[in-house]
Structures are given as structure tokens and as C-alpha cells.
Design a protein around this motif. Structure first.
Motif, PDB file in Angstrom:
ATOM      1  N   PHE A 176       7.054 -16.284 -23.577  1.00  0.00           N
ATOM      2  CA  PHE A 176       7.921 -15.246 -23.019  1.00  0.00           C
ATOM      3  C   PHE A 176       8.005 -14.061 -23.976  1.00  0.00           C
ATOM      4  CE2 PHE A 176       9.608 -19.202 -21.174  1.00  0.00           C
ATOM      5  CZ  PHE A 176       9.486 -18.889 -19.820  1.00  0.00           C
ATOM      6  N   CYS A 177       8.144 -12.876 -23.381  1.00  0.00           N
ATOM      7  CA  CYS A 177       8.254 -11.659 -24.192  1.00  0.00           C
ATOM      8  C   CYS A 177       9.245 -10.709 -23.523  1.00  0.00           C
ATOM      9  CB  CYS A 177       6.889 -10.983 -24.336  1.00  0.00           C
ATOM     10  SG  CYS A 177       6.945  -9.407 -25.255  1.00  0.00           S
ATOM     11  N   VAL A 178      10.210 -10.217 -24.316  1.00  0.00           N
ATOM     12  CA  VAL A 178      11.141  -9.209 -23.821  1.00  0.00           C
ATOM     13  C   VAL A 178      10.438  -7.860 -23.866  1.00  0.00           C
ATOM     14  CG1 VAL A 178      13.338  -8.046 -24.209  1.00  0.00           C
ATOM     15  CG2 VAL A 178      13.159 -10.512 -24.557  1.00  0.00           C
ATOM     16  N   GLU A 179      10.168  -7.290 -22.672  1.00  0.00           N
ATOM     17  CA  GLU A 179       9.414  -6.030 -22.597  1.00  0.00           C
ATOM     18  C   GLU A 179      10.322  -4.800 -22.569  1.00  0.00           C
ATOM     19  OE1 GLU A 179       5.345  -7.065 -20.193  1.00  0.00           O
ATOM     20  OE2 GLU A 179       7.151  -6.703 -18.997  1.00  0.00           O
ATOM     21  N   LYS A 180      11.437  -4.903 -21.835  1.00  0.00           N
ATOM     22  CA  LYS A 180      12.313  -3.749 -21.663  1.00  0.00           C
ATOM     23  C   LYS A 180      13.755  -4.160 -21.924  1.00  0.00           C
ATOM     24  CE  LYS A 180       9.037  -1.022 -19.937  1.00  0.00           C
ATOM     25  NZ  LYS A 180       8.611   0.259 -20.556  1.00  0.00           N
ATOM     26  N   VAL A 181      14.519  -3.261 -22.547  1.00  0.00           N
ATOM     27  CA  VAL A 181      15.936  -3.484 -22.794  1.00  0.00           C
ATOM     28  C   VAL A 181      16.689  -2.197 -22.485  1.00  0.00           C
ATOM     29  CG1 VAL A 181      17.704  -3.899 -24.549  1.00  0.00           C
ATOM     30  CG2 VAL A 181      15.630  -5.285 -24.516  1.00  0.00           C
ATOM     31  N   PHE A 182      17.806  -2.336 -21.773  1.00  0.00           N
ATOM     32  CA  PHE A 182      18.658  -1.186 -21.453  1.00  0.00           C
ATOM     33  C   PHE A 182      20.107  -1.609 -21.688  1.00  0.00           C
ATOM     34  CE2 PHE A 182      21.404   1.132 -18.543  1.00  0.00           C
ATOM     35  CZ  PHE A 182      21.024   2.451 -18.757  1.00  0.00           C
ATOM     36  N   ALA A 183      20.869  -0.785 -22.408  1.00  0.00           N
ATOM     37  CA  ALA A 183      22.275  -1.103 -22.685  1.00  0.00           C
ATOM     38  C   ALA A 183      23.060   0.192 -22.792  1.00  0.00           C
ATOM     39  CB  ALA A 183      22.405  -1.913 -23.974  1.00  0.00           C
ATOM     40  N   GLN A 187      14.100  -6.999 -19.159  1.00  0.00           N
ATOM     41  CA  GLN A 187      12.902  -7.417 -18.415  1.00  0.00           C
ATOM     42  C   GLN A 187      12.071  -8.326 -19.292  1.00  0.00           C
ATOM     43  OE1 GLN A 187      10.499  -4.610 -15.956  1.00  0.00           O
ATOM     44  NE2 GLN A 187       8.795  -5.188 -17.284  1.00  0.00           N
ATOM     45  N   ILE A 188      11.799  -9.529 -18.789  1.00  0.00           N
ATOM     46  CA  ILE A 188      11.019 -10.524 -19.528  1.00  0.00           C
ATOM     47  C   ILE A 188       9.717 -10.776 -18.786  1.00  0.00           C
ATOM     48  CG2 ILE A 188      10.944 -12.911 -20.338  1.00  0.00           C
ATOM     49  CD1 ILE A 188      13.900 -12.845 -20.740  1.00  0.00           C
ATOM     50  N   ALA A 189       8.632 -10.867 -19.536  1.00  0.00           N
ATOM     51  CA  ALA A 189       7.315 -11.194 -18.975  1.00  0.00           C
ATOM     52  C   ALA A 189       6.912 -12.579 -19.444  1.00  0.00           C
ATOM     53  CB  ALA A 189       6.269 -10.168 -19.398  1.00  0.00           C
ATOM     54  N   GLN A 190       6.400 -13.361 -18.529  1.00  0.00           N
ATOM     55  CA  GLN A 190       5.890 -14.704 -18.857  1.00  0.00           C
ATOM     56  C   GLN A 190       4.363 -14.655 -18.841  1.00  0.00           C
ATOM     57  OE1 GLN A 190       6.740 -17.783 -16.017  1.00  0.00           O
ATOM     58  NE2 GLN A 190       6.468 -19.435 -17.497  1.00  0.00           N
ATOM     59  N   GLN A 224       9.438 -13.667 -27.853  1.00  0.00           N
ATOM     60  CA  GLN A 224       8.924 -12.487 -28.535  1.00  0.00           C
ATOM     61  C   GLN A 224       9.616 -11.244 -27.997  1.00  0.00           C
ATOM     62  OE1 GLN A 224       4.698 -12.403 -27.953  1.00  0.00           O
ATOM     63  NE2 GLN A 224       4.394 -14.496 -28.670  1.00  0.00           N
ATOM     64  N   ARG A 225       9.549 -10.192 -28.783  1.00  0.00           N
ATOM     65  CA  ARG A 225      10.101  -8.929 -28.328  1.00  0.00           C
ATOM     66  C   ARG A 225       9.043  -7.844 -28.465  1.00  0.00           C
ATOM     67  NH1 ARG A 225      14.508  -7.488 -33.083  1.00  0.00           N
ATOM     68  NH2 ARG A 225      13.099  -7.675 -34.868  1.00  0.00           N
ATOM     69  N   GLY A 226       9.077  -6.911 -27.501  1.00  0.00           N
ATOM     70  CA  GLY A 226       8.102  -5.829 -27.510  1.00  0.00           C
ATOM     71  C   GLY A 226       8.403  -4.811 -28.580  1.00  0.00           C
ATOM     72  N   GLU A 227       7.472  -3.873 -28.724  1.00  0.00           N
ATOM     73  CA  GLU A 227       7.624  -2.836 -29.736  1.00  0.00           C
ATOM     74  C   GLU A 227       8.817  -1.939 -29.408  1.00  0.00           C
ATOM     75  OE1 GLU A 227       4.010  -0.692 -30.045  1.00  0.00           O
ATOM     76  OE2 GLU A 227       2.805  -2.435 -30.628  1.00  0.00           O
ATOM     77  N   GLY A 228       9.547  -1.574 -30.444  1.00  0.00           N
ATOM     78  CA  GLY A 228      10.661  -0.656 -30.284  1.00  0.00           C
ATOM     79  C   GLY A 228      11.944  -1.289 -29.808  1.00  0.00           C
ATOM     80  N   ILE A 229      11.998  -2.607 -29.650  1.00  0.00           N
ATOM     81  CA  ILE A 229      13.212  -3.273 -29.168  1.00  0.00           C
ATOM     82  C   ILE A 229      14.042  -3.715 -30.367  1.00  0.00           C
ATOM     83  CG2 ILE A 229      14.108  -5.279 -27.917  1.00  0.00           C
ATOM     84  CD1 ILE A 229      11.763  -5.054 -26.055  1.00  0.00           C
ATOM     85  N   VAL A 288       0.607 -12.544 -15.117  1.00  0.00           N
ATOM     86  CA  VAL A 288       1.881 -12.241 -15.764  1.00  0.00           C
ATOM     87  C   VAL A 288       2.989 -12.209 -14.718  1.00  0.00           C
ATOM     88  CG1 VAL A 288       3.150 -10.554 -17.127  1.00  0.00           C
ATOM     89  CG2 VAL A 288       0.715 -10.928 -17.563  1.00  0.00           C
ATOM     90  N   ARG A 289       4.040 -12.993 -14.953  1.00  0.00           N
ATOM     91  CA  ARG A 289       5.225 -12.967 -14.102  1.00  0.00           C
ATOM     92  C   ARG A 289       6.329 -12.218 -14.830  1.00  0.00           C
ATOM     93  NH1 ARG A 289       7.247 -18.644 -12.780  1.00  0.00           N
ATOM     94  NH2 ARG A 289       8.715 -17.401 -11.544  1.00  0.00           N
ATOM     95  N   ARG A 290       7.079 -11.414 -14.089  1.00  0.00           N
ATOM     96  CA  ARG A 290       8.160 -10.639 -14.688  1.00  0.00           C
ATOM     97  C   ARG A 290       9.463 -10.908 -13.950  1.00  0.00           C
ATOM     98  NH1 ARG A 290       3.683  -7.292 -15.461  1.00  0.00           N
ATOM     99  NH2 ARG A 290       3.495  -6.536 -17.615  1.00  0.00           N
ATOM    100  N   SER A 291      10.544 -10.873 -14.723  1.00  0.00           N
ATOM    101  CA  SER A 291      11.879 -11.077 -14.150  1.00  0.00           C
ATOM    102  C   SER A 291      12.850 -10.160 -14.863  1.00  0.00           C
ATOM    103  CB  SER A 291      12.301 -12.542 -14.306  1.00  0.00           C
ATOM    104  OG  SER A 291      13.608 -12.740 -13.806  1.00  0.00           O
ATOM    105  N   ILE A 292      13.844  -9.688 -14.112  1.00  0.00           N
ATOM    106  CA  ILE A 292      14.832  -8.762 -14.658  1.00  0.00           C
ATOM    107  C   ILE A 292      16.216  -9.389 -14.537  1.00  0.00           C
ATOM    108  CG2 ILE A 292      15.911  -6.484 -14.397  1.00  0.00           C
ATOM    109  CD1 ILE A 292      13.265  -5.474 -13.288  1.00  0.00           C
ATOM    110  N   GLY A 293      16.988  -9.296 -15.613  1.00  0.00           N
ATOM    111  CA  GLY A 293      18.382  -9.731 -15.604  1.00  0.00           C
ATOM    112  C   GLY A 293      19.295  -8.531 -15.817  1.00  0.00           C
ATOM    113  N   ILE A 294      20.323  -8.417 -14.984  1.00  0.00           N
ATOM    114  CA  ILE A 294      21.258  -7.282 -15.080  1.00  0.00           C
ATOM    115  C   ILE A 294      22.658  -7.821 -15.326  1.00  0.00           C
ATOM    116  CG2 ILE A 294      22.242  -5.294 -13.891  1.00  0.00           C
ATOM    117  CD1 ILE A 294      19.679  -4.999 -12.343  1.00  0.00           C
TER     118      ILE A 294
END
Length: 490
Positions: free
Chosen positions: A27-34, A19-22, A276-281, A2-8
Motif C-alpha cells: 500500500f502507498c499513500v498517494e494523496k493527502v488533503f487536510a 488516497q491509497i493505492a494498492q 509507504q508514502r508518496g513524495e511530498g507527503i 493498481v487499485r485506489r481508494s479514497i477516505g474522507i
């Protein structure tokens, strides 16, 4: 793996991170912050620190960030081939009249280029100042975030929209981004950005959907007409396609207003169309820009290779001057050789001084030891005297291991003689490893008994016996024996 990358997304009035995991499945969006940053108590630095400490973002993932819209300036210019190469290398001197930044402070990136019919090149150039870039990097550093790439908001949105809506890269299309303070308009042709316009907006919290729609459509109708005439020399197409990125609260109404006022076919950009998006996003989260930043490190091909951080690093690094470097290396080599030769001379001088001192000491010792000798070659003369002394004292002193001294030989012969005095020794000659004994015995038997007694002495061996005969005058038995004497190991 699994590769992960973060965009700010560091906006003027917000901070967003994705945070996206490949994975092998996609691809899956694992974390979201706003979070908004309008209030004075909203600290972007504290928000950045919470990403890994509280929000669970992966510390090992690579981070791509973007500067706010107001920190980026775009220019679409017509240049010749050498000037284009200079721009691609980071030389902003040709843009002195096209950018509101001093050329010496400009950090330049070429977003796209195309061949024009007149043989020249059209280039879309993105520029920021080194001071604004330093401010963004300092903010990330204080927030304990190490970014490996810095790019523009519009190129990040272009990446996200192009991935989720592949048809946006076919033919000519508009890319519209409505932010709290900026309307970004970009023209995309076959996946390449041709023109970018950042137009300031005045959208307050109290603004209703209708006023926002009027403000946006008025600006768009004017800018689209100007842009199309400059790019293609004709009016905009009646059925123009547009892809809209806007806050979810106004996106639907804004899309309808644009379609009605301008006649465009507006598609609302969906950041989860092919991801895809993770749970709770929340699917309504405004993450399109941050998602595009995170995708940068995971996509196999980068259509718009914009990276201000790399350009700034290359620009601030001292250029290599081969002739100057060779001259410096040559000077260092010459200095090293000179120091080495100087050291050799110093060492030679020290050795010569020591040799003169030792020679003087040898002469002094020679004169004190042999005052009657003439000093010609002191070392050779002393060696000869020492050898003679050793030879003369060899009979009395055991200089060599295993040899009996003269005193030890005399002691053995005196303590192992016949008790009745039937044998009397007349002469003893002691050499290095042998002893010759002459004497008289009362009878042949007495001499034979004494020889057997000598044979029993450790380290003494009868090597030869000569002239054992009876003396006519005295009637005694005269004999001569050669003995081999060695020290025995006990």
C-alpha cells in the motif's frame, strides 16, 4: 493492476482526505488533503470539489466517508439471541431506552458481539439518525463526491491502527483518539471493539499542552475505571497498553502525561508504519482516521463491517411482502386476461358487422348484374356465369397468355393464301388451341404449296391432314387440315 481508494474524514472542525493505492508491492499513500473548517469562510463543499478538480484525486476510486463524532452514538448492551438478530437486521426498537435518538429515526449497526457466561450476548451498537446521515450525504453530493460507504470515526481508526500495529489486536488494549472536540475511548480485545466512549473536550487554540494533558488524563482515569468494572468486574490492569491518535503538536506530551498519570504503556499510532508514502507527503499529517477509511475497500477482510449507507438504503427500501406481491401480480394477470377477452369480443363484433355489410353488397351487385336470376348462392352463381362468359368469349379474346385470338387466326389465314386463288377455304372452326380448316384446291400441287406456306408462318403448325381427295362432281381437290396456333415471343 493498481487499485485506489479514497477516505474522507468529515470532522466537526476539519476536512481530511487520503488516497491509497494498492500495488503488488503493498500500500502507498498517494494523496493527502487536510484543511480546518472553523471559520465561516471555510466551505467543506468547495474543499470536496477541489479534491478531484485541483488536488488530483482519482475520480474512479471508491470513496468511504465517516460522519463526525457528535453524529454517532454508541451503546454496549446485553441482549438475547433474537434481539441481537433484530439489531443486526437494523431494528432499533429494543434500544429505545439506550439511545438519545427516536427508534424510528435510528440507523443501527452492530460493531461487535460476544457470548456472555449467562447465555446472553453483549453487543456494541453504533447508531446515527437518518437526518444526520442525510445531512452528511447531502454535503458529499453537493461536493460532487459519491460515497459508497459511510462508517464511524472510531472503527476507521481501529482499522488503521490494527493494520500498522498488529500487536494492538492481541489481548486487551485501549484505543485513544483525541480530536478538537472529542476524546474517544475504545476497548479492543483480540481485535474486536467491546466498548466505545465519546467524551466531549474543550480544547481551544490557546490551550497549552499541560492543560490539555490534565483534561484528558482526568477523563481517562475515571472512564477507564468505570469501563473495566462494567466489562470485566475488576480494576484495570497496571500495565495496560494504549494506542494514541492525536494531533502531532500535542501527541508526544499527551502520551507522556497519560503514562505518568494512569500508568499505561502508550504507543503513538504511526499511519506509515506499514504503508509507504508518496513524495511530498508530510509524515506528521493527522491522517490516521482518513487512512483507515481508505483501507476499508482494499483490505481483504473487514473485522468491523459497519456501513450506515447500506443500512439506510435497506431500511428505506420498501420491504417485500410476498403475499401482497403475488396478489398484485394475480390481479394484473386477471385484468390482462379480461381485457384480452373483451378485445376478442369487440373484434368478433366488428368482423360480424363487416360480414353483414359485405353480404348485403354482394346481393345488391347480384341483383343488378343478373336481375332474371334467383339469388340462392350469389358467389357460386356469379362464378358460374363468369366461367360461362369466359368460355364463350375465349374465341374472340385472348384471356390466356400465348393464345391467338379468333381474329388473329382469320387474319393469318387470309393474308397467307395463294395469290392465284388456286385454294379456296370453305369452313374454319376455331377452338381454344387449334383450328380446323376445310376447302378446295385446283390441284394436289396447289394444296401442297399452300401447306408449305402455312408451315413458314410463326406460331402455326399443321397437326393433321385428312380427306385429301379429288371431288368426283367438281374435279377439285377437297382437303381438311388441323392447325395448332400459338402466339410466338418476339
Amino acid at each position: 493492476m493498481v487499485r485506489r481508494s479514497i477516505g474522507i474524514d468529515m470532522g466537526r472542525f476539519h476536512l481530511r482526505a487520503v488516497q491509497i493505492a494498492q500495488t503488488p508491492g503493498g500500500f502507498c499513500v498517494e494523496k493527502v488533503f487536510a484543511r480546518p473548517t472553523r471559520r465561516s469562510t471555510d466551505s467543506p463543499i468547495d474543499m470536496l470539489r477541489t479534491l478531484t478538480a485541483e488536488q488530483g484525486f482519482d475520480r474512479r476510486a471508491e470513496v468511504t466517508a465517516c460522519l463526525p463524532h457528535h453524529a454517532i452514538f454508541f451503546a454496549d448492551v446485553e441482549v438475547d439471541a433474537p434481539t441481537l438478530q433484530g439489531l443486526q437486521a437494523g431494528d432499533a426498537s429494543s434500544l429505545r431506552d439506550d439511545l438519545p435518538i427516536v427508534a424510528e429515526q435510528a440507523v443501527v449497526q452492530v460493531c461487535s458481539s460476544r457470548q456472555l457466561p449467562n447465555g446472553r450476548h453483549g453487543a456494541l451498537v453504533a447508531t446515527t439518525s437518518s437526518d444526520l446521515l442525510a445531512e452528511g450525504l447531502a454535503l458529499l453530493e453537493e461536493g460532487k463526491v459519491r460515497a459508497t460507504r459511510i462508517e464511524t470515526p472510531i472503527t476507521a481508526v481501529h482499522t488503521a491502527v490494527g493494520f500498522n500495529h498488529p500487536d494492538s489486536n492481541e489481548g486487551v488494549a485501549l484505543l485513544l483518539v483525541v480530536d478538537e472536540s472529542v476524546l474517544s475511548l475504545a476497548v479492543v480485545q483480540d481485535g474486536n471493539l467491546l466498548v466505545v466512549r465519546n467524551i466531549p473536550l474543550r480544547i481551544s487554540r490557546d490551550s497549552d499542552e499541560e492543560s490539555i494533558g490534565r483534561q484528558v488524563t482526568d477523563v481517562l482515569s475515571r472512564e477507564i475505571e468505570i469501563t473495566w468494572r462494567k466489562l470485566f468486574g475488576v480494576e484495570a490492569e497496571a500495565d495496560l497498553r494504549a494506542f494514541l491518535v492525536a494531533p502531532s503538536a500535542i501527541a508526544g506530551h499527551l502520551a507522556g502525561a497519560i503514562q505518568e498519570a494512569i500508568g499505561c504503556r502508550v504507543t503513538l499510532a504511526d499511519p506509515f508504519a506499514r504503508i509507504q508514502r508518496g513524495e511530498g507527503i508530510d509524515g506528521a499529517s493527522p491522517i490516521c482516521l482518513a487512512e483507515g477509511l481508505a483501507l476499508r475497500k482494499l483490505l481483504p477482510r473487514e473485522s468491523v463491517p459497519v456501513d450506515f449507507l447500506r443500512a439506510h438504503t435497506a431500511q428505506t427500501r420498501s420491504p417485500l411482502n410476498l403475499r401482497k406481491e403475488l396478489a398484485v401480480c394475480g390481479g394484473l394477470l386477471i385484468a390482462t386476461i379480461a381485457v384480452w377477452i373483451g378485445g376478442l369480443f369487440v373484434h368478433l363484433s366488428r368482423l360480424e358487422s363487416q360480414y353483414a355489410q359485405v353480404t348485403t353488397q354482394i346481393h345488391d351487385v347480384f341483383e343488378r348484374t343478373l336481375p332474371d336470376e334467383k339469388c340462392v348462392s350469389p358467389l357460386a352463381q356469379l362464378q358460374q356465369k363468369l366461367d360461362a362468359f369466359r368460355h364463350e368469349s375465349a374465341l374472340l379474346t385472348a384471356f390466356q397468355p400465348g393464345r391467338l385470338t379468333a381474329l388473329e387466326v382469320l387474319h393469318l389465314l387470309s393474308t397467307h393464301g395463294p395469290a392465284d386463288g388456286s385454294v379456296r377455304l370453305e369452313g374454319i372452326f376455331i377452338a381454344a388451341d387449334s383450328t380446323r380448316v376445310t376447302g378446295l384446291g385446283n390441284t394436289f400441287a396447289a394444296v401442297s404449296d399452300w401447306q408449305r406456306l402455312l408451315d413458314r408462318i410463326p406460331g402455326v403448325e399443321i397437326a393433321d391432314q385428312q380427306n385429301i381427295r379429288r371431288d368426283d362432281d367438281t374435279g377439285k381437290v377437297r382437303f381438311t387440315l388441323s392447325l395448332s396456333t400459338r402466339r410466338t415471343v418476339q
